[in-house]
Design a protein around this motif. Structure first.
Motif, PDB file in Angstrom:
ATOM      1  N   GLY A 186       0.811  -1.201   0.000  1.00  0.00           N
ATOM      2  CA  GLY A 186       0.000   0.000   0.000  1.00  0.00           C
ATOM      3  C   GLY A 186       0.849   1.258   0.000  1.00  0.00           C
ATOM      4  N   MET A 187       0.284   2.356   0.467  1.00  0.00           N
ATOM      5  CA  MET A 187       0.976   3.641   0.508  1.00  0.00           C
ATOM      6  C   MET A 187       1.703   3.789   1.838  1.00  0.00           C
ATOM      7  N   PRO A 188       2.909   4.339   1.840  1.00  0.00           N
ATOM      8  CA  PRO A 188       3.637   4.515   3.103  1.00  0.00           C
ATOM      9  C   PRO A 188       2.864   5.378   4.101  1.00  0.00           C
ATOM     10  N   SER A 189       3.024   5.079   5.372  1.00  0.00           N
ATOM     11  CA  SER A 189       2.364   5.879   6.406  1.00  0.00           C
ATOM     12  C   SER A 189       2.865   7.316   6.367  1.00  0.00           C
ATOM     13  N   SER A 190       4.118   7.522   5.951  1.00  0.00           N
ATOM     14  CA  SER A 190       4.651   8.883   5.854  1.00  0.00           C
ATOM     15  C   SER A 190       3.863   9.709   4.850  1.00  0.00           C
ATOM     16  N   ALA A 191       3.453   9.075   3.744  1.00  0.00           N
ATOM     17  CA  ALA A 191       2.659   9.782   2.743  1.00  0.00           C
ATOM     18  C   ALA A 191       1.251  10.039   3.249  1.00  0.00           C
ATOM     19  N   ARG A 192       0.658   9.047   3.899  1.00  0.00           N
ATOM     20  CA  ARG A 192      -0.700   9.215   4.428  1.00  0.00           C
ATOM     21  C   ARG A 192      -0.741  10.343   5.451  1.00  0.00           C
ATOM     22  N   GLU A 193       0.256  10.364   6.324  1.00  0.00           N
ATOM     23  CA  GLU A 193       0.285  11.403   7.353  1.00  0.00           C
ATOM     24  C   GLU A 193       0.462  12.793   6.756  1.00  0.00           C
ATOM     25  N   ALA A 194       1.315  12.893   5.728  1.00  0.00           N
ATOM     26  CA  ALA A 194       1.524  14.190   5.085  1.00  0.00           C
ATOM     27  C   ALA A 194       0.249  14.664   4.405  1.00  0.00           C
ATOM     28  N   ILE A 195      -0.458  13.744   3.770  1.00  0.00           N
ATOM     29  CA  ILE A 195      -1.697  14.094   3.085  1.00  0.00           C
ATOM     30  C   ILE A 195      -2.747  14.571   4.087  1.00  0.00           C
ATOM     31  N   MET A 196      -2.902  13.830   5.173  1.00  0.00           N
ATOM     32  CA  MET A 196      -3.889  14.213   6.179  1.00  0.00           C
ATOM     33  C   MET A 196      -3.527  15.549   6.824  1.00  0.00           C
ATOM     34  N   GLN A 197      -2.244  15.783   7.015  1.00  0.00           N
ATOM     35  CA  GLN A 197      -1.798  17.030   7.628  1.00  0.00           C
ATOM     36  C   GLN A 197      -2.171  18.239   6.778  1.00  0.00           C
ATOM     37  N   HIS A 198      -2.196  18.053   5.456  1.00  0.00           N
ATOM     38  CA  HIS A 198      -2.464  19.168   4.547  1.00  0.00           C
ATOM     39  C   HIS A 198      -3.868  19.104   3.936  1.00  0.00           C
ATOM     40  N   MET A 199      -4.733  18.263   4.486  1.00  0.00           N
ATOM     41  CA  MET A 199      -6.074  18.124   3.920  1.00  0.00           C
ATOM     42  C   MET A 199      -6.824  19.447   3.905  1.00  0.00           C
ATOM     43  N   GLY A 200      -6.540  20.314   4.842  1.00  0.00           N
ATOM     44  CA  GLY A 200      -7.221  21.604   4.895  1.00  0.00           C
ATOM     45  C   GLY A 200      -6.817  22.563   3.800  1.00  0.00           C
ATOM     46  N   GLU A 201      -5.856  22.170   2.956  1.00  0.00           N
ATOM     47  CA  GLU A 201      -5.399  23.032   1.869  1.00  0.00           C
ATOM     48  C   GLU A 201      -6.022  22.667   0.522  1.00  0.00           C
ATOM     49  N   ALA A 202      -7.028  21.825   0.548  1.00  0.00           N
ATOM     50  CA  ALA A 202      -7.609  21.344  -0.710  1.00  0.00           C
ATOM     51  C   ALA A 202      -8.170  22.472  -1.568  1.00  0.00           C
ATOM     52  N   HIS A 203      -8.470  23.602  -0.970  1.00  0.00           N
ATOM     53  CA  HIS A 203      -9.025  24.721  -1.731  1.00  0.00           C
ATOM     54  C   HIS A 203      -7.932  25.550  -2.410  1.00  0.00           C
ATOM     55  N   LEU A 204      -6.671  25.198  -2.165  1.00  0.00           N
ATOM     56  CA  LEU A 204      -5.559  25.973  -2.711  1.00  0.00           C
ATOM     57  C   LEU A 204      -4.991  25.317  -3.973  1.00  0.00           C
ATOM     58  N   TYR A 205      -4.444  26.142  -4.871  1.00  0.00           N
ATOM     59  CA  TYR A 205      -3.751  25.603  -6.040  1.00  0.00           C
ATOM     60  C   TYR A 205      -2.413  24.993  -5.597  1.00  0.00           C
ATOM     61  N   PRO A 206      -1.875  24.049  -6.378  1.00  0.00           N
ATOM     62  CA  PRO A 206      -0.709  23.285  -5.907  1.00  0.00           C
ATOM     63  C   PRO A 206       0.652  23.895  -6.221  1.00  0.00           C
ATOM     64  N   ASP A 207       0.714  25.160  -6.616  1.00  0.00           N
ATOM     65  CA  ASP A 207       1.979  25.743  -7.080  1.00  0.00           C
ATOM     66  C   ASP A 207       3.117  25.616  -6.080  1.00  0.00           C
ATOM     67  N   SER A 208       2.896  26.026  -4.836  1.00  0.00           N
ATOM     68  CA  SER A 208       3.982  26.010  -3.851  1.00  0.00           C
ATOM     69  C   SER A 208       4.388  24.582  -3.504  1.00  0.00           C
ATOM     70  N   ALA A 209       3.417  23.681  -3.427  1.00  0.00           N
ATOM     71  CA  ALA A 209       3.733  22.280  -3.126  1.00  0.00           C
ATOM     72  C   ALA A 209       4.527  21.654  -4.260  1.00  0.00           C
ATOM     73  N   ARG A 210       4.209  22.031  -5.498  1.00  0.00           N
ATOM     74  CA  ARG A 210       4.958  21.524  -6.649  1.00  0.00           C
ATOM     75  C   ARG A 210       6.415  21.993  -6.573  1.00  0.00           C
ATOM     76  N   GLN A 211       6.602  23.274  -6.296  1.00  0.00           N
ATOM     77  CA  GLN A 211       7.958  23.803  -6.206  1.00  0.00           C
ATOM     78  C   GLN A 211       8.731  23.147  -5.072  1.00  0.00           C
ATOM     79  N   ALA A 212       8.058  22.888  -3.962  1.00  0.00           N
ATOM     80  CA  ALA A 212       8.713  22.240  -2.828  1.00  0.00           C
ATOM     81  C   ALA A 212       9.168  20.833  -3.194  1.00  0.00           C
ATOM     82  N   LEU A 213       8.322  20.105  -3.926  1.00  0.00           N
ATOM     83  CA  LEU A 213       8.700  18.747  -4.338  1.00  0.00           C
ATOM     84  C   LEU A 213       9.865  18.784  -5.319  1.00  0.00           C
ATOM     85  N   LEU A 214       9.821  19.692  -6.288  1.00  0.00           N
ATOM     86  CA  LEU A 214      10.912  19.786  -7.254  1.00  0.00           C
ATOM     87  C   LEU A 214      12.235  20.130  -6.558  1.00  0.00           C
ATOM     88  N   LYS A 215      12.155  20.993  -5.559  1.00  0.00           N
ATOM     89  CA  LYS A 215      13.363  21.331  -4.802  1.00  0.00           C
ATOM     90  C   LYS A 215      13.900  20.107  -4.074  1.00  0.00           C
TER      91      LYS A 215
END
Length: 377
Positions: free
Chosen positions: A53-82
């Motif tokens: 399945g999916m790592p618990s680290s990914a599940r926890e990160a997703i749940m932690q940021h669930m309140g950001e669903a109304h936001l566009y993903p620009d900053s998160a994309r840049q953070a991942l690329l970095k």
């Protein structure tokens, strides 16, 4: 007619009613998720999905940021690329994100395509790139594997030499469906000849599973290779196939050309957060590899006992001989509650089996032995 994975899925969906029940349970452990999959329906060992399945680290990160669903993903994309730039020792300008590696493969084909260009690829392999090339009007030259089921580099080079225009070469390492690694020296020598007339796409979707003999194309790009694209995915070892997260590494000029072909806002916010989290989860990767080796050992022992040939284990699946027709074998396994790989062109009598958990592989081994007793395998 041979079916690609895309057509295979479409054909299956045409006659299947899909139902949704309840909400996802993020509290399950990886092993519990794998066991739940077995109890809810057929044991799916046909699409090379991670059984943990999916790592618990990914599940926890997703749940932690669930309140950001109304936001566009620009900053998160840049953070991942970095984070990816640091992970692979490249610059952010050498990276492009995609909705799974299948999308970045399309970006690569679109960026490289030109008049009178051909795509040269093994047959069989992960063949979605052929669909992309045909959609661009490119000639597609498929080169059969050798008698040993290895990618035939010499024959592919001959196909390039025989063509009067530019060539794009697609190589999957380890190859899917065989799981064999590309031969090191011939590939390295060929990659060194990359040019505007000879461009390469190297797909390393299963690279995390490969052993010490695996040679990544990454050093070529790190050393300034301008005409090679390396594609990677979070779908396999990282267990995030449903979130659709992939990326490519290439020279900044190539990335810019690929970005010009990309759709706007093609990233899922939660895939980005999940992907960034797992890159720091070395324990998960070690667990995935360990599970794969243990599961593979069970099946290999069974294949040896049954006298069935198999290819070396370098991916999250094993390619092995069967007795008789592959479609008949698939149907028998499905009747036993086990879904195994489809038929691949030119490889009748072979089957690709996704490796599940050791417990799941015991179930498969028992069914194989039962079929042998009945003279069917």
């Amino acid at each position: 007619m041979q079916l690609s994975r895309r057509h295979f899925i479409q054909a299956g969906l045409a006659g299947t009613a899909l139902g949704l029940s309840g909400c996802s349970n993020f509290s399950l452990s990886s092993q519990e998720q794998a066991q739940a999959t077995v109890s809810k329906g057929p044991l799916a060992l046909n699409f090379n999905e991670n059984p943990l399945g999916m790592p618990s680290s990914a599940r926890e990160a997703i749940m932690q940021h669930m309140g950001e669903a109304h936001l566009y993903p620009d900053s998160a994309r840049q953070a991942l690329l970095k984070r990816l730039a640091s992970y692979h020792c490249v610059s952010q300008e050498q990276l492009i994100y995609g909705n799974g590696s299948s999308e970045v493969l399309k970006f690569a084909i679109d960026a490289m395509a030109s008049a009178h260009c051909q795509l040269v690829m093994p047959k069989p392999t992960f063949d979605i790139v052929a669909d992309y090339a045909k959609a661009r009007g490119l000639k597609v030259t498929e080169v059969p594997l050798t008698a040993e089921l290895q990618t035939d580099i010499a024959a592919m080079q001959a196909a390039v030499a025989a063509h009067s225009g530019p060539s794009i070469v697609y190589l999957c390492n380890p190859n899917n469906p065989t799981g064999l690694l590309l031969p090191k020296a011939p590939v390295a020598q060929w990659l060194a000849k990359a040019s505007p007339e000879l461009q390469f796409i190297i797909d390393e979707a299963y690279g995390e599973y490969a052993g010490s003999d695996f040679q990544s194309a990454l050093p070529f790009i790190q050393n300034g290779q301008k005409h090679t694209v390396l594609t990677k995915t979070f779908s396999k070892a990282w267990g995030m196939a449903g979130l659709r997260a992939g990326y490519a590494i290439a020279a900044p000029e190539m990335i810019a050309a690929m970005q010009a072909q990309a759709s706007f806002d093609n990233a899922n916010l939660f895939a980005l957060y999940g992907a960034a989290a797992v890159l720091d989860d070395s324990a998960w990767l070690a667990q995935t590899r360990s599970n794969n080796l243990e599961a593979g050992a069970i099946i290999i022992a069974t294949l040896k006992q049954l006298g069935l040939d198999y290819l070396p284990l370098n991916a999250s699946f094993i390619f092995h001989r069967i007795k008789g027709n592959n479609e008949d074998y698939r149907k028998r396994m499905q009747q036993a509650g086990i879904l195994v790989g489809r038929t691949f062109p030119g490889l009748e009598g072979w089957n690709r089996l996704t490796l599940g958990t050791p417990m799941q592989m015991q179930q498969v081994a028992k069914e194989m032995q039962r079929q042998r007793l009945e003279g069917l395998l």
